[in-house]
Design an enzyme around this catalytic site. Structure first.
Site, PDB file in Angstrom:
ATOM      1  N   ASP A  67       0.831  -1.213   0.000  1.00 19.90           N
ATOM      2  CA  ASP A  67       0.000   0.000   0.000  1.00 19.90           C
ATOM      3  C   ASP A  67       0.864   1.261   0.000  1.00 19.90           C
ATOM      4  O   ASP A  67       1.966   1.261   0.555  1.00 19.90           O
ATOM      5  CB  ASP A  67      -0.902  -0.033   1.247  1.00 19.90           C
ATOM      6  CG  ASP A  67      -2.041   0.969   1.142  1.00 19.90           C
ATOM      7  OD1 ASP A  67      -2.316   1.457   0.032  1.00 19.90           O
ATOM      8  OD2 ASP A  67      -2.649   1.271   2.186  1.00 19.90           O
ATOM      9  N   GLY A  68       0.328   2.305  -0.603  1.00 24.07           N
ATOM     10  CA  GLY A  68       0.987   3.617  -0.537  1.00 24.07           C
ATOM     11  C   GLY A  68       1.522   4.125  -1.864  1.00 24.07           C
ATOM     12  O   GLY A  68       2.147   5.193  -1.900  1.00 24.07           O
ATOM     13  N   GLY A 108      -0.134   5.382  -4.383  1.00 22.41           N
ATOM     14  CA  GLY A 108      -0.819   6.628  -4.741  1.00 22.41           C
ATOM     15  C   GLY A 108      -0.239   7.812  -3.987  1.00 22.41           C
ATOM     16  O   GLY A 108       0.061   8.868  -4.562  1.00 22.41           O
ATOM     17  N   HIS A 150       2.208   3.482  -9.045  1.00 25.16           N
ATOM     18  CA  HIS A 150       2.105   2.029  -9.251  1.00 25.16           C
ATOM     19  C   HIS A 150       3.308   1.520 -10.044  1.00 25.16           C
ATOM     20  O   HIS A 150       3.818   0.435  -9.786  1.00 25.16           O
ATOM     21  CB  HIS A 150       0.798   1.677  -9.970  1.00 25.16           C
ATOM     22  CG  HIS A 150      -0.428   1.972  -9.141  1.00 25.16           C
ATOM     23  ND1 HIS A 150      -0.554   1.563  -7.829  1.00 25.16           N
ATOM     24  CD2 HIS A 150      -1.579   2.643  -9.421  1.00 25.16           C
ATOM     25  CE1 HIS A 150      -1.723   1.960  -7.352  1.00 25.16           C
ATOM     26  NE2 HIS A 150      -2.358   2.623  -8.296  1.00 25.16           N
ATOM     27  N   THR A 195     -10.353  -7.723  -5.526  1.00 25.35           N
ATOM     28  CA  THR A 195     -11.651  -7.757  -6.223  1.00 25.35           C
ATOM     29  C   THR A 195     -12.345  -6.396  -6.100  1.00 25.35           C
ATOM     30  O   THR A 195     -13.174  -6.052  -6.932  1.00 25.35           O
ATOM     31  CB  THR A 195     -12.551  -8.869  -5.626  1.00 25.35           C
ATOM     32  OG1 THR A 195     -12.452  -8.818  -4.203  1.00 25.35           O
ATOM     33  CG2 THR A 195     -12.108 -10.251  -6.085  1.00 25.35           C
ATOM     34  N   GLU A 196     -11.984  -5.626  -5.078  1.00 29.11           N
ATOM     35  CA  GLU A 196     -12.589  -4.296  -4.887  1.00 29.11           C
ATOM     36  C   GLU A 196     -11.919  -3.240  -5.772  1.00 29.11           C
ATOM     37  O   GLU A 196     -12.507  -2.200  -6.072  1.00 29.11           O
ATOM     38  CB  GLU A 196     -12.469  -3.844  -3.418  1.00 29.11           C
ATOM     39  CG  GLU A 196     -13.355  -4.595  -2.438  1.00 29.11           C
ATOM     40  CD  GLU A 196     -12.893  -6.030  -2.167  1.00 29.11           C
ATOM     41  OE1 GLU A 196     -11.670  -6.284  -2.176  1.00 29.11           O
ATOM     42  OE2 GLU A 196     -13.766  -6.895  -1.981  1.00 29.11           O
ATOM     43  N   ASN A 197     -10.669  -3.508  -6.182  1.00 31.16           N
ATOM     44  CA  ASN A 197      -9.930  -2.500  -6.959  1.00 31.16           C
ATOM     45  C   ASN A 197     -10.545  -2.217  -8.331  1.00 31.16           C
ATOM     46  O   ASN A 197     -10.245  -1.195  -8.950  1.00 31.16           O
ATOM     47  CB  ASN A 197      -8.456  -2.903  -7.142  1.00 31.16           C
ATOM     48  CG  ASN A 197      -7.628  -2.779  -5.879  1.00 31.16           C
ATOM     49  OD1 ASN A 197      -6.619  -3.460  -5.706  1.00 31.16           O
ATOM     50  ND2 ASN A 197      -8.035  -1.906  -4.958  1.00 31.16           N
ATOM     51  N   TRP A 198     -11.461  -3.097  -8.811  1.00 33.12           N
ATOM     52  CA  TRP A 198     -12.146  -2.805 -10.083  1.00 33.12           C
ATOM     53  C   TRP A 198     -12.948  -1.507  -9.994  1.00 33.12           C
ATOM     54  O   TRP A 198     -13.262  -0.888 -11.008  1.00 33.12           O
ATOM     55  CB  TRP A 198     -13.124  -3.947 -10.451  1.00 33.12           C
ATOM     56  CG  TRP A 198     -12.450  -5.228 -10.815  1.00 33.12           C
ATOM     57  CD1 TRP A 198     -12.397  -6.355 -10.047  1.00 33.12           C
ATOM     58  CD2 TRP A 198     -11.735  -5.543 -12.024  1.00 33.12           C
ATOM     59  NE1 TRP A 198     -11.682  -7.344 -10.712  1.00 33.12           N
ATOM     60  CE2 TRP A 198     -11.281  -6.872 -11.924  1.00 33.12           C
ATOM     61  CE3 TRP A 198     -11.443  -4.824 -13.193  1.00 33.12           C
ATOM     62  CZ2 TRP A 198     -10.540  -7.497 -12.932  1.00 33.12           C
ATOM     63  CZ3 TRP A 198     -10.708  -5.449 -14.186  1.00 33.12           C
ATOM     64  CH2 TRP A 198     -10.272  -6.769 -14.056  1.00 33.12           C
ATOM     65  N   ARG A 250     -11.939   1.295  -8.931  1.00 31.40           N
ATOM     66  CA  ARG A 250     -11.099   2.499  -9.120  1.00 31.40           C
ATOM     67  C   ARG A 250     -11.305   3.033 -10.530  1.00 31.40           C
ATOM     68  O   ARG A 250     -11.844   2.339 -11.398  1.00 31.40           O
ATOM     69  CB  ARG A 250      -9.625   2.141  -8.900  1.00 31.40           C
ATOM     70  CG  ARG A 250      -9.336   1.794  -7.445  1.00 31.40           C
ATOM     71  CD  ARG A 250      -7.859   1.729  -7.167  1.00 31.40           C
ATOM     72  NE  ARG A 250      -7.640   1.449  -5.751  1.00 31.40           N
ATOM     73  CZ  ARG A 250      -6.519   1.681  -5.101  1.00 31.40           C
ATOM     74  NH1 ARG A 250      -5.483   2.199  -5.723  1.00 31.40           N
ATOM     75  NH2 ARG A 250      -6.418   1.407  -3.819  1.00 31.40           N
TER      76      ARG A 250
HETATM   77  C1  FPP Z   1      -2.098   0.031  -3.207  1.00 31.99           C
HETATM   78  O1  FPP Z   1      -1.659   1.375  -3.199  1.00 31.99           O
HETATM   79  C2  FPP Z   1      -1.568  -0.638  -4.413  1.00 31.99           C
HETATM   80  C3  FPP Z   1      -2.350  -1.247  -5.369  1.00 31.99           C
HETATM   81  C4  FPP Z   1      -3.822  -1.287  -5.290  1.00 31.99           C
HETATM   82  C5  FPP Z   1      -1.742  -1.829  -6.578  1.00 31.99           C
HETATM   83  C6  FPP Z   1      -0.427  -2.501  -6.396  1.00 31.99           C
HETATM   84  C7  FPP Z   1       0.147  -2.758  -7.708  1.00 31.99           C
HETATM   85  C8  FPP Z   1       1.459  -2.800  -8.017  1.00 31.99           C
HETATM   86  C9  FPP Z   1       2.522  -2.659  -7.004  1.00 31.99           C
HETATM   87  C10 FPP Z   1       1.921  -2.976  -9.422  1.00 31.99           C
HETATM   88  C11 FPP Z   1       1.425  -4.144 -10.207  1.00 31.99           C
HETATM   89  C12 FPP Z   1       1.427  -5.457  -9.546  1.00 31.99           C
HETATM   90  C13 FPP Z   1       2.175  -6.543  -9.840  1.00 31.99           C
HETATM   91  C14 FPP Z   1       1.843  -7.823  -9.203  1.00 31.99           C
HETATM   92  C15 FPP Z   1       3.350  -6.502 -10.724  1.00 31.99           C
HETATM   93  P1  FPP Z   1      -2.737   2.553  -3.264  1.00 31.99           P
HETATM   94  O2  FPP Z   1      -3.007   2.860  -4.668  1.00 31.99           O
HETATM   95  O3  FPP Z   1      -3.972   2.158  -2.489  1.00 31.99           O
HETATM   96  O4  FPP Z   1      -1.955   3.696  -2.550  1.00 31.99           O
HETATM   97  P2  FPP Z   1      -2.578   4.877  -1.657  1.00 31.99           P
HETATM   98  O5  FPP Z   1      -3.193   4.220  -0.437  1.00 31.99           O
HETATM   99  O6  FPP Z   1      -1.392   5.701  -1.322  1.00 31.99           O
HETATM  100  O7  FPP Z   1      -3.580   5.585  -2.510  1.00 31.99           O
END
Ligand code: FPP
Length: 242
Positions: free
Chosen positions: A24-25, A27, A41, A70-73, A75
């Site tokens: 996480d993190g 973003g 990312h 499954t929730e990330n769809w 976004r």
């Molecule tokens: C969470 O950070 C991260 C994700 C939802 C995506 C993670 C994906 C990758 C590291 C790249 C692709 C994956 C692979 C397996 C190669 P966030 O977006 O929730 O960050 P935030 O909390 O700071 O907004």
């Protein structure tokens, strides 16, 4: 710990056999630099190979990364597309190197909703590395812990299980993680202290380690800290100390 779990020649009191990570993190890493989330990312994907290597050097035998839930769809479409395409690039760029390092790749989650170009690659990567044995890298992609439990229960019903035959074992055996040991240590980067539908069944007796470090900044020193902290924990699995 389930009785069926074995950790060959591995002292899980000091070194976790299986580490699961919520990356996480990304973003926030990007917005701290006035970049767009996709660039976060990208940076997050970039650090994965060195993280795998570093855990391997610590003798961690299994690593599970939560790449897409499954929730990330839900976004924005552009962000979803960017993450799917980063997963494809990751396989294209690192499959050979992971294979040479004797790493076995596994996929946790459903391949169904993924675009064919990602589904094909994931299937190819899993098949190509299936006999590797130095380390296992599980990519949880389009994975949700609750969806996985629902799918296991549906399988039990389809197979005609009677209520008295429904056990921890029969459910575990029908999850995406069937046959894998539960995670010993679960790390979440990015400062949030929650599980977010990751390994909800499997992480019952897992040790949790939360760090403020944002995923793209996570590195060898953080890994060392997490493993040291794990070594200080007293795991009792609901029993009393010996
Ligand atoms: C969470 O950070 C991260 C994700 C939802 C995506 C993670 C994906 C990758 C590291 C790249 C692709 C994956 C692979 C397996 C190669 P966030 O977006 O929730 O960050 P935030 O909390 O700071 O907004």
């Amino acid at each position: 710990m389930q009785a069926s779990q074995t950790y060959p020649q591995h002292d899980i009191k000091q070194i976790p056999y299986h580490v699961a990570i919520i990356m996480d993190g990304n973003g926030r890493w990007a917005s701290n630099r006035s970049l767009n989330r996709t660039e976060g990312h990208q940076e997050g994907a970039k650090v994965i190979p060195s993280i795998v290597k570093s855990f391997g050097q610590h003798d961690v035998k299994m690593l599970t990364l939560f790449g897409f839930s499954t929730e990330n769809w839900g976004r924005p479409k552009s962000e979803v597309e960017a993450i799917l395409s980063l997963a494809k690039d990751f396989i294209d760029e690192h499959l050979e190197e992971l294979h040479q390092a004797n790493v076995k790749l596994k996929h946790l989650g459903s391949l169904e909703q993924l675009p064919y170009w990602l589904k094909n690659r994931v299937q190819h990567a899993v098949q190509k590395t299936s006999s590797n044995s130095a380390m296992t890298l599980n990519l949880a992609f389009n994975y949700g812990g609750r969806a996985d439990i629902i799918s296991a229960v549906k399988q039990l019903i389809d197979e005609g299980f009677a209520t008295n035959e429904i056990t921890e074992h029969s459910i575990s055996n029908r999850l995406a993680t069937a046959g894998l040991p539960d995670p010993d240590l679960l790390i979440r980067t990015g400062g949030e202290n929650r599980l977010s539908n990751f390994l909800v069944w499997e992480a019952t007796y897992t040790e949790y380690y939360f760090t403020e470090t944002l995923w793209p900044d996570f590195g060898p020193l953080d890994i060392e800290k997490a493993i040291k902290e794990y070594g200080r924990r007293q795991r009792r699995f609901g029993l009393i100390t010996d």
